[in-house]
Structure formats: structure tokens, C-alpha cells
Design a protein around this motif. Sequence first.
Motif, PDB file in Angstrom:
ATOM      1  N   ARG A 167      38.863  38.195  42.174  1.00  0.00           N
ATOM      2  CA  ARG A 167      40.392  39.374  41.712  1.00  0.00           C
ATOM      3  C   ARG A 167      39.712  39.937  43.278  1.00  0.00           C
ATOM      4  NH1 ARG A 167      39.619  40.176  36.237  1.00  0.00           N
ATOM      5  NH2 ARG A 167      37.297  41.646  36.472  1.00  0.00           N
ATOM      6  N   ASN A 168      40.004  40.526  44.181  1.00  0.00           N
ATOM      7  CA  ASN A 168      39.594  41.169  44.909  1.00  0.00           C
ATOM      8  C   ASN A 168      40.396  42.910  45.265  1.00  0.00           C
ATOM      9  OD1 ASN A 168      40.089  41.711  48.141  1.00  0.00           O
ATOM     10  ND2 ASN A 168      39.955  39.779  48.742  1.00  0.00           N
ATOM     11  N   VAL A 169      39.518  43.752  45.434  1.00  0.00           N
ATOM     12  CA  VAL A 169      40.298  45.042  45.222  1.00  0.00           C
ATOM     13  C   VAL A 169      40.739  45.188  46.395  1.00  0.00           C
ATOM     14  CG1 VAL A 169      38.490  45.467  43.668  1.00  0.00           C
ATOM     15  CG2 VAL A 169      38.175  45.710  46.067  1.00  0.00           C
ATOM     16  N   ASP A 170      40.463  44.538  47.875  1.00  0.00           N
ATOM     17  CA  ASP A 170      41.348  44.880  48.695  1.00  0.00           C
ATOM     18  C   ASP A 170      42.966  44.645  48.571  1.00  0.00           C
ATOM     19  OD1 ASP A 170      41.720  45.376  51.196  1.00  0.00           O
ATOM     20  OD2 ASP A 170      40.556  43.690  51.947  1.00  0.00           O
ATOM     21  N   THR A 171      43.636  45.162  47.918  1.00  0.00           N
ATOM     22  CA  THR A 171      44.979  45.141  48.180  1.00  0.00           C
ATOM     23  C   THR A 171      45.773  45.915  48.191  1.00  0.00           C
ATOM     24  OG1 THR A 171      46.672  43.838  46.222  1.00  0.00           O
ATOM     25  CG2 THR A 171      44.896  45.003  45.261  1.00  0.00           C
ATOM     26  N   PRO A 180      35.068  43.307  49.042  1.00  0.00           N
ATOM     27  CA  PRO A 180      36.056  43.880  47.974  1.00  0.00           C
ATOM     28  C   PRO A 180      36.248  41.625  47.024  1.00  0.00           C
ATOM     29  CG  PRO A 180      37.179  42.955  50.032  1.00  0.00           C
ATOM     30  CD  PRO A 180      35.772  42.973  50.140  1.00  0.00           C
ATOM     31  N   ASN A 181      35.586  41.068  47.308  1.00  0.00           N
ATOM     32  CA  ASN A 181      35.810  39.940  46.647  1.00  0.00           C
ATOM     33  C   ASN A 181      34.935  39.960  45.288  1.00  0.00           C
ATOM     34  OD1 ASN A 181      37.236  38.000  47.827  1.00  0.00           O
ATOM     35  ND2 ASN A 181      35.634  38.919  49.237  1.00  0.00           N
ATOM     36  N   ILE A 182      35.385  39.645  44.261  1.00  0.00           N
ATOM     37  CA  ILE A 182      34.517  39.691  42.734  1.00  0.00           C
ATOM     38  C   ILE A 182      35.496  38.018  41.763  1.00  0.00           C
ATOM     39  CG2 ILE A 182      34.502  40.843  40.309  1.00  0.00           C
ATOM     40  CD1 ILE A 182      35.446  43.195  42.110  1.00  0.00           C
ATOM     41  N   GLY A 183      34.170  38.036  42.001  1.00  0.00           N
ATOM     42  CA  GLY A 183      34.129  36.740  40.732  1.00  0.00           C
ATOM     43  C   GLY A 183      34.496  35.069  42.462  1.00  0.00           C
ATOM     44  N   LEU A 184      33.492  35.300  43.432  1.00  0.00           N
ATOM     45  CA  LEU A 184      33.632  34.395  43.726  1.00  0.00           C
ATOM     46  C   LEU A 184      34.370  32.674  43.354  1.00  0.00           C
ATOM     47  CD1 LEU A 184      31.700  35.589  46.985  1.00  0.00           C
ATOM     48  CD2 LEU A 184      34.214  35.017  46.789  1.00  0.00           C
TER      49      LEU A 184
END
Length: 988
Positions: free
Chosen positions: A512-516, A499-503
Motif C-alpha cells: 500500500r502507498n498512503v501517498d494517494t 508512504p510505502n508500506i510492504g515494499l
Amino acid sequence: MGSTLLLGMAIATLIGAHAVALVYPSRASAMGSVDTDRRQPRSPGDAALGDRYVAPPSWNESESSVEPWVDRPIVQRALNRTSPSLKQFRDQTGADWRAIFDLESQMPIVLFGSGAVVATSTASDEHLAAVAAGLVEQHTAVLGLPAANWVGLQVTERGRLRLYAFVQQFNGIPVRGSRLQLSFFRRNAHWVWVRLDGRGVVDIAVDPASINTETAERIVRDAIGRDADITPVGTEYVPGGRLADTQLRGAQRGRLVHSFEARTTNPAAHYIACVDAHDGEIRSLYDTTCYLDLIGDVSGFGSPALFPDVPAHLPVQLPLAGMTVTAAGIGSTLTDDNGSFTIPHTGTNPVDVTFSLSGPFVELFNSAGPVFVSANTLQPGSPASITFASTTQEEVAQINGFVHTNIAHAFVKSLDPLNTALDFPIPCVTNSGTSCNAFYLDGEIHFAVAASDCVNTCYSTIVYHEYGHALLDQMYGFDPGAYHEGMADAFTALLIDDPNIGLEFESGAVLRNVDTMDRTYPEHVTGESHDAGLIIGGAFWDTLVALDSELGHAAALELTRRLWLDHMMFQTGVITPLLTIDVLTIDDDDGNLLNGTPHYDAIAAGFGAHGLDAPNLEFFTFQLDPASDTVDEMGPYAITIDVASTTSTPLDSVSLLYSLATAPDVWITIPAVEATPSTDPTVGSFAASIPGQPSPACVRYYIVATDTLGRDTQYPISAPEAPLSFFVGTIDTIHFDDVGTDDAGVSHSAVTGQDDWQRGVPNVQGNNPWDPLEPFSAPNVWGNDLNNFGWNGDYPDNTQSFLSLPPIDCSDASGVKLRYHRWLTVESAPFDFARVWINGVVVWQNTSDVIDTEWTEVTHDISAHADGDPTVVIEFELQSNGFLEFGGWNLDDLHVFSVGPVGTTFVRGECNADGRLDIADPIHLLWSLFDGGSSLACEDACDADDDGALGIDDAIAMLHAFLLDGPPLPAPRGEVGVDPTTDTLTCD
């Protein structure tokens, strides 16, 4: 991408490559001002009661600027039952359909159903296209779509599903965002019509243009700066009002606009703009540049796995697949997935070979200097190991751009080998001078150099995100905004299975993290586009999580990826609950959404977690006779329920849930048993019994039926807030009004706005979907706008009005109740309110949408305000704001009463207490009176003539009633009841 059949070539040229998402004014702008001072009395005579007219709970317009228009399940379910246009559509097609309605126009915008056969499975593309065109011509009027030229655009195929799309024109001018789409499903030997979408269509305004293209261009230039490079796109119609990325509605009035693309270089930006051709107002001005609005202070090299180029993650050796390798004077080839290459050659002399960061699916550009290349001399027959010596950040960025663009392309092909959307060298522009930035622009993906506050943006997940934009643009058009951002995030998360985008974009933080779970529709849909996009990104991720527990991770990931890719063919383009129906349509396996889909629960859970609720399918219909008030304390109270499935799935169970007024939130479940065996597993007649209750008591209950797939439906739909109910006890009527032919002392007036209370037959014209067609009991009802005098049947906006009953004398009463039958439809608070007032105190008001679809009996305990009062004032209020009105109140059989204890109950003539009325009862009486028999358990029951004394005349009355067809015994006869007369006889 599937096959694409051009049905109208001209329209593709007219609409251009870019289209702005259809969006509409926010709720706040539509409302106008809201009067919050509601404390004034209605007349000088009512001044003492002024405080009862209180303001609704305050609400912050900045936080509640968008009012949900489609994700209101109870409203949608009501319209599906009562809409005249949907009924007409069902009658015309002979099929069962459900609809999603636009609440402003009350017209369907999406229909889906069990399907209507339209052709054999061997029908040609041309024949199906003609069928689709004929259906459009036949059914646009009943759906409230404008009379216009609908031009066939394309057909898209996914498995057994085929979609035919049409766009609207008026006098040869395209209507932006209009799309009428018919979906056919290949079921066995036939093509079945299963879905119709009519979104973004507009009623055309024919006012001539007064602003020409040149003037409009100057208006755009003044708005964004005179250094802009502006290109006219064309003249088109758009929905009226300003455009904003929030809503997608049904038919809207169209405005003629001039559309433009505009580019600036400092700063680099790309705008899409449209100017009203009538008044010169800018209707839309949207910067499509995708800025990465975070900062960082790291620098360095390396991009392993999902990380950026920072010192903590040194570069790793990566195979360069898909690279062009050119041998001088011989030819070129591409490296394979492992980075290996072979160029056929028969000589033995050394050969000059060039390795460039380009290939069939990516072309590298370097804004900071020459493109990174490697030139080598190779000895034929001797294996060579060529390494791009990435010694600078700019060189690493180029390697990243090349590698990850190829990975993204390969991922798309793995999902759909026939997808050709990006089967060309997409330009990947690295190391641009605008730091902390990455964007998709005009078929190119752009990435910036590092700066003191951010990393070089050309690395794994950032590349995937921008590639996602490119894919959506090439497949279905570029509609900038939250949907596009969320879909690009979902593409990235599903590609990397993370889910992590742009570590570590910013010092160890994730972009951003889509696991929200904290981004939901509609609360956050108007936010910054990347942030709002987490609604749809999170919906797909949570669907993956839900499917994981059902299917296992590998199968869940494969299915979610397919749902993500394939649902785009519906081109919803904005974030609304319609997306959930799109995904369910892809998941469906039989062309009938009404019976659910194989993974309905997981999809409903994933999208519902973000406010994108799945349609509430009603899997059962019910028929039952509600229990009546009774004096029987012994019980049980038997309820018989006829249940029928709306699908082919068998019934699993039927339950009755009941509660008492003393504990209204405690619901006790009683399994119903099949009363009559049925050979059809989808229908049944069931019985359940509520145990006896000591009087006085109010028993509340509702029914739930469940099928073998675990899907359930309840009756009534308003339960448990408004269930069925009955009283146990003696009913003493204080006031009753069945709404006859005169006002009977009832008055009505308005504090603000229009007084639309009327007495008469409801819904006189029969075209209002919110109101009943008949009173609960003849002849009349009291209600808001009974659809007389050419009115529309809905309550007016910006009003506050009251219906007042005449003062009611409750001076000798205790335990007073108010009961009435209502058919109420009112928008949710804090927008609109329906209230019931007793002596200036609110005893009930709505907190959410209340949408009755049948006459509903409602009871309020008003004893705290009415007991002992000789002048009880009862009022019904309707208060509205300036947007979205329903039908309001319809009231019948207004009943004020008290409920007392039953006392002794019996059945007249049941003298020997054996539960039967027969010759044994008079014999038992005579034996007791004349032959020294046992004492009588209930003297009242043996007093057959109800004269207050026991004798042979009572035995004779029983014999005549039971054996000789004589006159019936006095009450209570036939069922348990209370002696209506007072005497000295007893009953244990």
C-alpha cells in the motif's frame, strides 16, 4: 498517554476490552425502492405535457450506497445559523458555539466554540470532574441526547487540553459506543469549556429480551462454524439496524444484544459478534483478522531497511537493542540502543551467558519451532562479539520481529515519553503456518511464513502496521475496520517518513502507498477495510506534505506525528469529517476553533483532499443594502458594505465581484475602499462602485472579505451560483403575485406521494431550522409544509409535487424574465430535486445541496420559452426519495416582466447640465429662450412642468421648486430617469 482518572470503575468492566465501531445502515438500504418512471401526467387534462415529468439522472446504488451526512458544508452552515437547539445552547452558556449536526435528527453531535469559563486554573481534578458532570446533566436535553445514566469514565490530558469522558448506561447495562466528552482548555488563569462531543448515543428501547445468552451463542456458532471457541462478552445496547463500518450518527434507537468473541483455529480468525436479544438476528459479525491479501513468489533471507527477506536484499548486521542478556548465577541486563551490554562481575572464570530475543517491550514466539537463542561462554574482561547466525528464513523473521517491535515502541516514546500503553512485553508471534497473513489479535502481533505467492510477513513496515493496531487497542480500544487500518498505516508511514508500506511484498510491488489522492470520503469508505483505510492514511500524509512547504520537513514531520497520536483521545473511531475537527482541536493554541488554528490551512488541505473537509469557518459578517433596478445607464452603481470580523484578526481587504448576463462566468473584481475610517481593525464600512451599463442589462455581484491571515468569507453564501443582482433598463410588469389572502389562480398537486404545498405564514410553529419565520413581504408565502397541522415543516419522502401559476399572457412581450424570492432547502441531486419549469421545459434544477439561510432573490431568463406566448405555464417542482428531507420551497413576490432599453434619461429641472439643481437652471432656460443663448442640450430636462413645451412657466416652476419650497417637479426628479410622458422635445 497522560493522566487517567477513573471516575467510574464499574463501567470499564462492563464495556470490556474490545468494542466494535459504531456503524449504521447504508443509504441504499434506508431508501427502499426508487420509482424512476416519472413520466406520467398529473391528470388526464395534462397528458400533452407528460414528457416534462422526467426521471432524475440515474444513479448506481452499488456505487452510491453511502450518502454523506456530515460533510455538507452549506447544510452545516445553515443549521449553525437557524437551529433552535443550538440557539438555546448558546443562550444557556453565554458563549459563541459552532456545531456539526446529524442531518437525520438535526441535532448537534459536536460543538466547539470560543469557550465558556468554568473554573480557575488552580481547580483540582475532583472539582473539574464535578463541573463536567454538572454540565452533562444540564445540557444533554438541549442537545437531544437521551435521558440516561451518564457514568464518568476517565480524564485525558494533553498540554493545556483536558478531556472528560462519560459513557451511557441504562438499568446498569452499558450502551456500546456511547461517549459524551467535554473538553476544557487552560487559558491564562481559567479553565474554559471549548468543546462537547456526543457521539453514538442511543434512545433506549425497553422491550424485554426474548433470546437468552445460550441461544444467542448457538446462533453465532451456526454462523461461523461449530469448531469456534466462543466467549460471551456481556449484554449491552447497540444502535438499531445492522452495524457496518460506514457511518457514525447522533441519537439512534437502541437494541439489547448479547455480545461475543469467537476464535477459530483453521483458519485462524477472531470474530466479534452481537445477537439481537429480541429477535435473534445477528446485528454484527466482524472478523478482526488483518489479512495481507497480496501474493508473491520470492523467498530467501535478509531484511535491510524497509525490505522483506528476498534474495535481492541479503541480511545485514543489525544492532539488537533491548535484548535480555542473562549470565548464569549472576543476573540479567538489557542491551542499549547500540546493542551493547554490561553485566557487573568480579571473577575471572568463564561465565555461561544466554542471549534471548525478549525484553521489556517484546517477547518473541516462534510457531515453527524453538525460539532463536544464542548461548555462549564469555571470558570476563575480554570484549565479546556475539552474532545470531541467521541462516534460515525463520531465524531472520525472529530477528526482524524483535528489532522492529522495539523500534516501534521507541518511536511512540519519542512522541510522548509519558505514554505507557505498550510498556510491557508484547507477544510477537513469528512464522505461523497461515501464509500471506499478518494480524493483531488479543494483545499479540502475528506474522506468517513465506509461501510461493508471498514473502515472510515479519519485516519492518508490516511489523509497524500491526504494532499500530496494538497501540490503538491499548490506548483507546479495538474497533476493527477502516479507521483502525488507516491509523495503523499512518503510524507506519510517519515512523519511516515514507508512504510505502510492504515494499516488495509481491514481486517488486508495494502493498500500500498512503501517498494517494484516489481514496476519498464517502465514496470509498465502505470498501475493503485496508483500502478504505487509505482515506485517513492519505489524509495524514497529505497534511505532512502541506506542512512541509510551510514549516520545513523536520518540523512538519514532528507536528504531523503529534497530531496523529494526540487526536486519538477523541475516540472518533470511524472515518468521517469529524476526524478533521479532532486534529484541528489538537492544533489549536488558544481554545477557540472559531478563529482557526495555527496550521488550519495545511490540515484543511490534507484532510480535504480525501473528502474530510474542515469546518467552513465564517470569519466575517456583512450588512449592506442591495442595489435596486435602475434606468441609470451612466452609473456608477455604488454599494456600501459594513463588514465585521468574527475573530480578533484584522481585516485585510474587501472586494466586490460582478458579472453580466452576457458573460455569467466572467467575474470582474473591484477593490472596495474604506468609506468611513475605523479605529477598530476588525470592522469597517467599505464602498465599491460598479461601472454604468448600457440597457438592458442584468448585473450580478457578491462580496468577499479577507483577513490578514488570508482567510476569507463571501456574501451571500450561495454565491457565485446565486449572487445578488439588479437590472439596468425599463421594467414592464406582466404578472405579479405577492401571495396575498387568496390563491390568485395558483394550483398545486402531487404526481406521487403527498401534496404538501400550502399558502400561509411560513414555519408557523417556529421550530424548523430550514424555513424562514416570516414572509419576504406580508402576508403569505407559497411553500412545502408550512409547519401547520402538527406537521414537521419538512417536505415528505418519496414524493413529486408541483405548484403551478395561472397561465400568463406574454404575447406582446420580449426578453421575458421570471423573478421571485425564495427560501429553498433541498438535498443534493440525484437524491432530491427542486426544479423550475416553463412550458414543460426545465430552466433550473439543483445539482447539489441548496440551503438558503435568508430570503434570496432569483431571476431566470425565460425569453426563449415565453416571448410571444399567450399562455405561459410556470411551475415549481419538488421531488424526493425516501431518506433525508429538508424544508423545501418557500416562494414570495412572483414577478414576470420584460426589460427594455432605457432610451433617453435625465433629471427634471437640470437644465444647464452642471449636475446641480439651483437658480442657474431657470436662468439658463430664459437666456436660451429670450436672449439668444446657446441651444439646450436636453429640452426634456428644461420642461419643468412636463407639458411638452418650453416657456417662462418652466422657469417659474423651477424657481418655486428650488427656492420657494413650491411643489416638486414631475418625474424623473431627484435621480436619473426616463420621461414618463411622450412629447416632441429632445434630449441629446
